[in-house]
Write a protein that holds these residues in place. Structure first.
Motif, PDB file in Angstrom:
ATOM      1  N   LEU A 200       0.831  -1.205   0.000  1.00 51.28           N
ATOM      2  CA  LEU A 200       0.000   0.000   0.000  1.00 51.28           C
ATOM      3  C   LEU A 200       0.871   1.263   0.000  1.00 51.28           C
ATOM      4  N   THR A 201       1.957   1.233   0.752  1.00 54.72           N
ATOM      5  CA  THR A 201       2.870   2.380   0.796  1.00 54.72           C
ATOM      6  C   THR A 201       3.495   2.629  -0.563  1.00 54.72           C
ATOM      7  N   LEU A 202       3.913   1.557  -1.219  1.00 54.19           N
ATOM      8  CA  LEU A 202       4.521   1.693  -2.542  1.00 54.19           C
ATOM      9  C   LEU A 202       3.521   2.275  -3.536  1.00 54.19           C
ATOM     10  N   ALA A 203       2.294   1.767  -3.530  1.00 55.22           N
ATOM     11  CA  ALA A 203       1.271   2.271  -4.447  1.00 55.22           C
ATOM     12  C   ALA A 203       0.971   3.746  -4.176  1.00 55.22           C
ATOM     13  N   LEU A 248       0.466   3.787 -17.360  1.00 56.34           N
ATOM     14  CA  LEU A 248       1.530   3.033 -16.693  1.00 56.34           C
ATOM     15  C   LEU A 248       1.400   3.133 -15.177  1.00 56.34           C
ATOM     16  N   LEU A 249       1.112   4.329 -14.672  1.00 56.88           N
ATOM     17  CA  LEU A 249       0.931   4.491 -13.235  1.00 56.88           C
ATOM     18  C   LEU A 249      -0.277   3.702 -12.739  1.00 56.88           C
ATOM     19  N   ALA A 250      -1.369   3.757 -13.522  1.00 54.98           N
ATOM     20  CA  ALA A 250      -2.571   3.023 -13.133  1.00 54.98           C
ATOM     21  C   ALA A 250      -2.328   1.516 -13.165  1.00 54.98           C
ATOM     22  N   VAL A 254      -2.925  -1.048 -10.139  1.00 50.97           N
ATOM     23  CA  VAL A 254      -3.791  -2.229 -10.240  1.00 50.97           C
ATOM     24  C   VAL A 254      -3.023  -3.486  -9.869  1.00 50.97           C
ATOM     25  N   ALA A 255      -1.766  -3.565 -10.291  1.00 47.82           N
ATOM     26  CA  ALA A 255      -0.940  -4.719  -9.937  1.00 47.82           C
ATOM     27  C   ALA A 255      -0.763  -4.803  -8.421  1.00 47.82           C
ATOM     28  N   CYS A 256      -0.556  -3.649  -7.777  1.00 47.41           N
ATOM     29  CA  CYS A 256      -0.424  -3.631  -6.317  1.00 47.41           C
ATOM     30  C   CYS A 256      -1.721  -4.071  -5.651  1.00 47.41           C
ATOM     31  N   ILE A 257      -2.850  -3.586  -6.167  1.00 47.85           N
ATOM     32  CA  ILE A 257      -4.147  -3.969  -5.605  1.00 47.85           C
ATOM     33  C   ILE A 257      -4.384  -5.462  -5.764  1.00 47.85           C
ATOM     34  N   THR A 258      -4.016  -5.995  -6.931  1.00 47.87           N
ATOM     35  CA  THR A 258      -4.169  -7.431  -7.155  1.00 47.87           C
ATOM     36  C   THR A 258      -3.323  -8.224  -6.180  1.00 47.87           C
TER      37      THR A 258
END
Length: 271
Positions: A200-203, A248-250, A254-258
């Motif tokens: 979460l911090t990275l995102a 790219l940011l999105a 999304v990858a982090c959320i997954t």
């Protein structure tokens, strides 16, 4: 306990889904569609633009540094809050949540006042020592770390409270020192909460805009992050590049959320 009517559950579910689609899904899908209107041309052009590549590299570097800082200090603060009693403990806990309630623009301005050349405290001393905070990567890291500070702490603290201190006390009674106790008892117990907080911090760090804009000066090729580049290119009517970088940011978010979605069950069984 009375059971909820199936129609009520269906209505509530529909309202939530429609709300999320209108607020999140539809706008993000429009960015994706705009990015690939001409196939991969926008992405290819963006990734071969030196300015775009620099902004992406700077964004990743800043996000990783801010995440590392908040991971180390987040675990330390969590242990302090849960396993020690001291005056001002509630105040410290409230201050940790401050970045969630204060506008990022205010955060950026506060960093300018504290660390700028004309600041009251550290600014003049840092300037005299040749350390640039404003309009430099260091200031961007500080601003990003500030806005993402609570995320690791608020994931780790509940797990530490749940596991208690029985195992820690048992380890110490057997002769383990503090470092051994942390690596063998505490860290394995909080590992999934810690990973969840780090993701979460990275995102959050990758997408920071307001505080970074204030402290960075938005200098192209020097302190311009990806979010700042998106704004500039959009206002300069270079919409293709703006959409591509935004995509790219999105995509990373999304990858982090997954990843978080897959980690969530393990988080619930942190022990």
């Amino acid at each position: 306990m009375a059971r909820t009517s199936p129609w009520v559950r269906l209505t509530l579910r529909t309202v939530v889904i429609v709300y999320l689609v209108l607020l999140v899904g539809w706008p993000v899908s429009l960015v994706v569609r705009a990015t690939f209107t001409d196939g991969l041309t926008a992405l290819r052009d963006a990734l071969t633009d030196p300015t775009v590549v620099f902004s992406l590299k700077l964004t990743v570097s800043v996000a990783l540094q801010a995440t590392l800082l908040n991971t180390v200090f987040g675990v330390g603060i969590s242990l302090l809050l849960v396993r020690t009693d001291f005056r001002g403990k509630r105040l410290l806990s409230a201050l940790i949540d401050l970045p969630l309630s204060v506008s990022p623009v205010v955060v950026g301005l506060a960093i300018v006042l504290a660390y700028g050349p004309r600041g009251d405290w550290f600014g003049p001393w840092l300037t005299g020592a040749g350390v640039d905070v404003l309009f430099a990567p260091l200031g961007i890291v500080l601003a990003t770390a500030f806005v993402s500070l609570p995320l690791v702490v608020r994931e780790v603290v509940p797990v530490l409270e749940e596991i208690g201190t029985d195992e820690v006390q048992a380890a110490r009674s057997l002769g383990a020192n503090s470092l051994q106790t942390f690596w063998r008892i505490t860290l394995p117990s909080i590992r999934w909460a810690l990973v969840y907080g780090v993701v979460l911090t990275l995102a959050r760090s990758l997408g920071e805009f307001g505080a970074v804009k204030i402290v960075s000066g938005n200098l192209e090729g020097r302190t311009q992050t990806a979010t700042l580049l998106v704004e500039q290119r959009y206002h300069d009517f270079d919409h293709a590049t703006a959409y591509a970088v935004a995509f790219l940011l999105a995509a990373v978010s999304v990858a982090c959320i997954t990843l978080v979605t897959y980690l969530r069950p393990a988080h619930g069984n942190a022990r």
